[in-house]
Design a protein around this motif. Structure first.
Motif, short mmCIF file in Angstrom:
data_model
loop_
_atom_site.label_atom_id
_atom_site.label_comp_id
_atom_site.label_asym_id
_atom_site.label_seq_id
_atom_site.Cartn_x
_atom_site.Cartn_y
_atom_site.Cartn_z
N ALA A 180 23.51 -10.41 -24.90
CA ALA A 180 23.69 -9.15 -24.96
C ALA A 180 22.14 -8.23 -23.64
O ALA A 180 22.17 -7.74 -22.42
CB ALA A 180 22.79 -8.58 -25.96
N GLN A 181 21.23 -9.74 -23.98
CA GLN A 181 20.47 -9.34 -22.72
C GLN A 181 20.44 -10.20 -21.29
O GLN A 181 20.06 -9.09 -20.33
CB GLN A 181 19.02 -10.06 -23.11
N ARG A 182 21.74 -11.09 -21.16
CA ARG A 182 21.82 -10.85 -19.97
C ARG A 182 23.10 -9.99 -19.18
O ARG A 182 23.09 -9.96 -18.05
CB ARG A 182 22.50 -12.49 -19.64
N SER A 183 24.08 -9.66 -20.21
CA SER A 183 24.71 -8.65 -20.01
C SER A 183 24.95 -7.41 -19.39
O SER A 183 25.48 -6.39 -18.90
CB SER A 183 26.49 -9.18 -20.42
N GLY A 184 23.99 -6.57 -20.26
CA GLY A 184 23.45 -5.02 -20.93
C GLY A 184 24.50 -4.57 -21.88
O GLY A 184 24.58 -3.50 -22.11
N LEU A 185 25.34 -5.05 -22.15
CA LEU A 185 26.04 -4.75 -23.61
C LEU A 185 25.29 -5.42 -24.54
O LEU A 185 24.36 -5.58 -24.73
CB LEU A 185 27.30 -5.78 -23.53
N SER A 186 25.95 -4.31 -25.57
CA SER A 186 25.39 -4.55 -26.77
C SER A 186 25.93 -5.16 -27.68
O SER A 186 26.80 -5.98 -27.52
CB SER A 186 25.46 -2.63 -27.66
N GLY A 226 32.77 -11.32 -29.03
CA GLY A 226 30.89 -10.87 -29.80
C GLY A 226 29.99 -11.00 -29.03
O GLY A 226 30.78 -11.58 -27.34
N VAL A 227 29.14 -10.42 -28.84
CA VAL A 227 28.55 -10.40 -28.12
C VAL A 227 26.56 -11.02 -28.61
O VAL A 227 26.12 -9.97 -29.85
CB VAL A 227 27.90 -8.90 -27.22
N ALA A 236 33.08 -6.93 -16.09
CA ALA A 236 32.58 -5.71 -17.25
C ALA A 236 32.26 -6.83 -18.10
O ALA A 236 31.73 -6.81 -18.94
CB ALA A 236 34.22 -5.88 -17.57
N ILE A 237 32.37 -8.61 -17.95
CA ILE A 237 31.96 -9.91 -18.95
C ILE A 237 30.83 -10.42 -18.45
O ILE A 237 30.48 -11.61 -18.79
CB ILE A 237 33.15 -9.96 -19.60
N ARG A 238 30.28 -10.67 -16.99
CA ARG A 238 29.06 -11.30 -16.89
C ARG A 238 28.25 -11.35 -18.01
O ARG A 238 27.10 -9.90 -17.72
CB ARG A 238 28.56 -10.44 -15.63
N GLY A 239 27.43 -12.83 -17.27
CA GLY A 239 26.80 -12.75 -18.84
C GLY A 239 26.72 -13.16 -20.03
O GLY A 239 26.40 -13.32 -20.50
N LEU A 240 28.49 -12.95 -19.96
CA LEU A 240 29.09 -13.63 -21.74
C LEU A 240 29.49 -15.01 -21.26
O LEU A 240 29.09 -15.29 -19.93
CB LEU A 240 29.90 -13.07 -21.93
N ASP A 241 28.97 -15.56 -22.64
CA ASP A 241 29.28 -16.94 -22.66
C ASP A 241 30.71 -17.40 -22.24
O ASP A 241 31.28 -16.74 -22.54
CB ASP A 241 28.93 -17.50 -23.93
#
Length: 266
Positions: free
Chosen positions: A191-197, A185-186, A107-112
């Motif tokens: 957003a680009q790495r995780s696909g989240l808005s 925060g994203v 769910a949070i892959r790609g976030l710092d």
């Protein structure tokens, strides 16, 4: 607040060898103290806003001067040192350890990742009624985040027997923008790495909820409890794309704790 400043001044002066201040500091330290240590094991969300649940454990640590007995304590009370204890009113320093939040969960892959760290601040509590306690904590983040968070809890309690106590009540939490940015925060890159808005939060209310516990005093120094908590994420937390797109606003916690109180004299 004035008492905290006076204590700090006395401590600093004592370090420079002032005989008067040294005596005052020693006078405050002398007497009977208690140290409560223990652990809590619980089933709780994998991270704030997650809809996946995992088992985790946290320590219980409380230090204070003996005299007026602590009438009520909750598993929500963070590590604390009471500097003022008037029976119906207590205030002092408190802190909380924060575990690292990895980004290996889908769910949070790609976030710092959020680094491990802590929160330090103060607390105060009072008893408007013999069977009710109100407590507030205000803490500032260290290393994990740079925000400010405030927790407020009201607990009614009733002794079914001298050893068994029922308690429960509402919970309310607020946080600053820097806290929400760390956990909810994203950024554009994330957003680009995780696909989240992309999401840039402000400050405000964090959650509202309710909690309850059954506490059993096994012996004079040993206490155990079973507890349950429900919180509903609000404001900037609920609006986060982490919660809206891959998580849940509803957060449940179920667990048990055990603690042991040590009494000593200085």
């Amino acid at each position: 607040m004035k008492a905290l400043k006076i204590t700090s001044i006395l401590t600093v002066l004592a370090a420079f060898g002032s005989p008067v201040s040294t005596s005052a500091a020693e006078s405050w330290l002398s007497g009977d103290w208690y140290l409560t240590i223990g652990a809590t094991g619980m089933i709780a969300p994998d991270f704030e806003g997650s809809k996946k649940y995992l088992f985790s454990a946290t320590p219980i640590i409380s230090l204070g001067k003996a005299g007026n007995a602590v009438r009520f304590s909750s598993r929500n009370d963070n590590i604390s040192l009471a500097l003022i204890d008037q029976g119906d009113f207590r205030a002092g320093l408190n802190g909380k350890f924060l575990w690292k939040r990895d980004n290996d969960e889908d769910a949070i892959r790609g976030l710092d990742p959020v680094r491990w760290g802590g929160e330090i601040g103060g607390f105060f509590e009072f008893y408007p009624l013999d069977w009710m306690r109100m407590r507030a904590e205000i803490r500032h983040g260290v290393r994990a985040h740079k925000g400010v968070i405030s927790d407020i809890a009201v607990d009614a309690f009733h002794d079914v027997t001298p050893e068994v106590r029922l308690s429960g009540g509402p919970r309310l939490s607020f946080a600053s923008a820097k806290y929400f940015d760390a956990y909810y925060g994203v950024s554009t890159a994330e957003a680009q790495r995780s696909g989240l808005s992309e999401y840039d939060p402000g400050g405000g209310i964090r959650s509202m909820g309710v909690g309850g516990a059954v506490t059993w005093k096994v012996s004079d120094p040993v206490t155990t409890s079973l507890f349950g908590e429900y919180s509903r994420l609000m404001g900037p937390a609920a609006d986060s794309s982490i919660v809206r797109e891959r998580g849940s606003r509803n957060q449940f916690t179920l667990g048990a704790s055990a603690s042991y109180r040590f009494d000593f004299t200085m």
